[in-house]
Design an enzyme around this catalytic site. Structure first.
Site, PDB file in Angstrom:
ATOM      1  N   ASP A  19       0.826  -1.207   0.000  1.00  0.00           N
ATOM      2  CA  ASP A  19       0.000   0.000   0.000  1.00  0.00           C
ATOM      3  C   ASP A  19       0.865   1.264   0.000  1.00  0.00           C
ATOM      4  O   ASP A  19       1.962   1.265   0.553  1.00  0.00           O
ATOM      5  CB  ASP A  19      -0.898  -0.021   1.242  1.00  0.00           C
ATOM      6  CG  ASP A  19      -2.046   0.973   1.132  1.00  0.00           C
ATOM      7  OD1 ASP A  19      -2.280   1.508   0.028  1.00  0.00           O
ATOM      8  OD2 ASP A  19      -2.706   1.234   2.157  1.00  0.00           O
ATOM      9  N   ASN A  67     -10.618  -2.856  -6.437  1.00  0.00           N
ATOM     10  CA  ASN A  67      -9.790  -1.908  -7.201  1.00  0.00           C
ATOM     11  C   ASN A  67     -10.424  -1.505  -8.547  1.00  0.00           C
ATOM     12  O   ASN A  67      -9.993  -0.534  -9.175  1.00  0.00           O
ATOM     13  CB  ASN A  67      -8.374  -2.460  -7.444  1.00  0.00           C
ATOM     14  CG  ASN A  67      -7.501  -2.430  -6.210  1.00  0.00           C
ATOM     15  OD1 ASN A  67      -6.599  -3.256  -6.042  1.00  0.00           O
ATOM     16  ND2 ASN A  67      -7.736  -1.477  -5.304  1.00  0.00           N
TER      17      ASN A  67
END
Ligand code: FPP
Length: 239
Positions: A19, A67
């Protein structure tokens, strides 16, 4: 359940939520795609670091089922990057005796990506030194509901007794049943969330959260995460 003191023991399976690519890009005033591109270099270094240390399985969360909510531009940049990474790194990965495994729903992915991913699995199918398991179009809830559907259909066909449905049975119906559960989960960028990642398999995993943004992640960060893991006492619910 057993109790184990992990002192100096290496995790067999490390899973990583990579991340912070977007924040890394923002800090530098470059595009998010460039952040992901820099993240691919961290992937290369992390794979190399795990192989050097003798880690058996490395799972990377590359693209979640959530996503898809990102812009079309970013989603296609991520898929292009995956294909580019396969093209650039596959022979190296193969030479290092690493087997590529993909975990997630292949349907819905662009044909070219599916072809590249399938080729990378075929090419490395006989390798034995390490498994690089990449989660793509993956969601933990989706994985568990896919397993439930597969089990229900076996019951419906008369191939499975209702009484045979237990934890081991469910685990056998997950996407990659042969892999051990992760011993260590690393999440970069300081976020404290699981984000729908390996919900079943993470039950007793040690979690290490690091402030480092993924594109800055290098071997010393990997070693730091493993050192922190080695300080933990794993009890698996026992005493
Ligand atoms: C999270 O950062 C990262 C991703 C959604 C993608 C991870 C993909 C790569 C590192 C590309 C290469 C992967 C492989 C396996 C070759 P974010 O965009 O959510 O960052 P932010 O939270 O700072 O916005």
């Amino acid at each position: 359940m057993t109790t184990s003191n992990v002192e100096d023991a290496l995790p067999k399976h490390i899973a990583i939520i990579m991340d912070g690519n977007g924040r890394w890009a923002k800090q530098r005033g470059v595009t998010r795609a460039e952040g992901h591109e820099a993240g691919a270099e961290s992937v290369r270094e992390t794979v190399e670091g795990c192989r050097e240390m003798g880690i058996e399985v490395l799972t990377l969360y590359a693209f979640s089922t959530e996503n898809w909510r990102r812009s079309r531009i970013e989603v296609s940049a991520l898929f292009r990057l995956l294909s580019k990474y396969v093209k650039k790194e596959l022979e190296n990965i193969h030479k290092e005796d690493i087997r590529v495994s993909i975990m997630g729903r292949m349907e819905g992915l662009p044909k070219k990506v599916v072809k590249d991913l399938e080729y990378s699995m075929e090419r490395t199918a006989n390798n034995r030194s390490m498994i690089l398991n990449v989660a793509i179009n993956y969601g933990g809830r989706g994985e568990i509901s896919d397993a439930a559907r597969a089990i229900a259909s076996e019951v419906q066909r008369g191939e499975l007794e209702l009484d045979a449905i237990d934890e081991a049975c469910l685990a056998r119906h997950l996407y990659r049943p042969a892999l051990p559960d992760p011993d260590l989960l690393v999440r970069t960028s300081g976020e404290m969330r699981i984000s729908n990642f390996m919900l079943w398999q993470l039950s007793y995993t040690e979690i290490v959260m690091m402030k480092t943004l993924w594109p800055d992640f290098r071997k010393p960060h990997l070693h730091e995460a493993i050192a922190e893991y080695q300080q933990r006492q794993r009890r698996f619910g026992g005493r």
